[in-house]
Design an enzyme around this catalytic site. Structure first.
Site, short mmCIF file in Angstrom:
data_model
loop_
_atom_site.label_atom_id
_atom_site.label_comp_id
_atom_site.label_asym_id
_atom_site.label_seq_id
_atom_site.Cartn_x
_atom_site.Cartn_y
_atom_site.Cartn_z
N GLY A 46 0.83 -1.20 0.00
CA GLY A 46 0.00 0.00 0.00
C GLY A 46 0.87 1.25 0.00
O GLY A 46 2.07 1.18 0.28
N GLN A 51 3.01 9.98 1.46
CA GLN A 51 4.32 9.33 1.29
C GLN A 51 5.02 9.74 0.01
O GLN A 51 6.22 9.51 -0.13
CB GLN A 51 4.15 7.81 1.32
CG GLN A 51 3.72 7.28 2.68
CD GLN A 51 3.62 5.77 2.66
OE1 GLN A 51 2.63 5.22 2.21
NE2 GLN A 51 4.66 5.09 3.11
N CYS A 90 7.02 -0.16 7.00
CA CYS A 90 6.47 0.98 6.25
C CYS A 90 7.55 1.48 5.30
O CYS A 90 8.72 1.59 5.69
CB CYS A 90 6.07 2.08 7.23
SG CYS A 90 5.46 3.57 6.42
N LEU A 91 7.14 1.78 4.07
CA LEU A 91 8.10 2.30 3.08
C LEU A 91 8.75 3.60 3.55
O LEU A 91 9.85 3.93 3.12
CB LEU A 91 7.40 2.54 1.74
CG LEU A 91 6.81 1.30 1.04
CD1 LEU A 91 6.00 1.73 -0.18
CD2 LEU A 91 7.91 0.34 0.63
N HIS A 136 -1.90 6.90 7.75
CA HIS A 136 -0.97 7.79 7.03
C HIS A 136 -1.61 9.12 6.67
O HIS A 136 -0.99 10.17 6.85
CB HIS A 136 -0.51 7.12 5.72
CG HIS A 136 0.78 6.36 5.82
ND1 HIS A 136 1.94 6.92 6.29
CD2 HIS A 136 1.09 5.09 5.49
CE1 HIS A 136 2.92 6.01 6.25
NE2 HIS A 136 2.42 4.89 5.77
NI NI Z 1 3.38 3.06 5.55
#
Ligand code: NI
Length: 167
Positions: A46, A51, A90-91, A136
């Site tokens: 996701g 982000q 998480c990225l 987020h």
């Molecule tokens: Ni994330």
């Protein structure tokens, strides 16, 4: 196709609340396509617009077993049921994973990229991703849900976000 830069901590945009999308125009469609490409390139499950540096309430979720890309505009969790302990990454927090409590089941609603209302009843990884991504866009990260710092650990290396619950 365009890859966007994934913002990582301590970028302050990750801590800001994203704005409601009121109009889905060509630039929104392009943003959605670019978010999908960026998520794929990072092997994420996701991604949320914060982000990639955009403060809009848009998230993308793609669960490996599902074979469908969910584009969720203005998503809201409307019901949560039960609790379970999950492992998560998480990225935007590369090199770390943590253990935290998420819901067993969630219900969510959103609008898709064509303006259609969608309702989702989810459990498992989809429920986890819905909670992670809607957090987020509210400026919340999974590390905020850790009970103590012992529940966060460094991982040796990441070629990309390879684990299935990387978001
Ligand atoms: Ni994330």
């Amino acid at each position: 196709m365009a890859l966007l830069t994934i913002r990582t901590l301590p970028d302050p945009i990750l801590r800001q609340k994203a704005k409601k999308v009121t109009k889905v125009d060509d630039s929104t469609q392009k943003l959605i396509d670019d978010m999908i490409d960026t998520m794929h390139a990072a092997n994420g499950v996701g991604i949320a617009a914060n982000q990639v540096g955009v403060l809009l309430r848009i998230v993308i979720i793609e669960i490996p077993e599902e074979d469908q890309i969910r584009v969720l505009i203005n998503p809201e969790i409307i019901k949560r049921e039960g609790e379970r302990i999950v492992e998560e990454g998480c990225l935007s927090i590369p090199g770390y994973r943590g253990e935290l409590v998420r819901s067993m089941k969630v219900r969510a609603r959103a609008t898709d990229r064509h303006g259609k209302q969608v309702r989702i009843k989810a459990e498992g990884l989809l429920a986890q991703a819905l909670e992670h991504e809607t957090d987020h866009i509210n400026g919340i990260l999974y590390i905020d849900h850790l009970e103590n710092s012992g529940q966060l650990w460094k991982i040796e290396y990441q070629t990309s976000e390879t684990s299935q619950d990387a978001k």
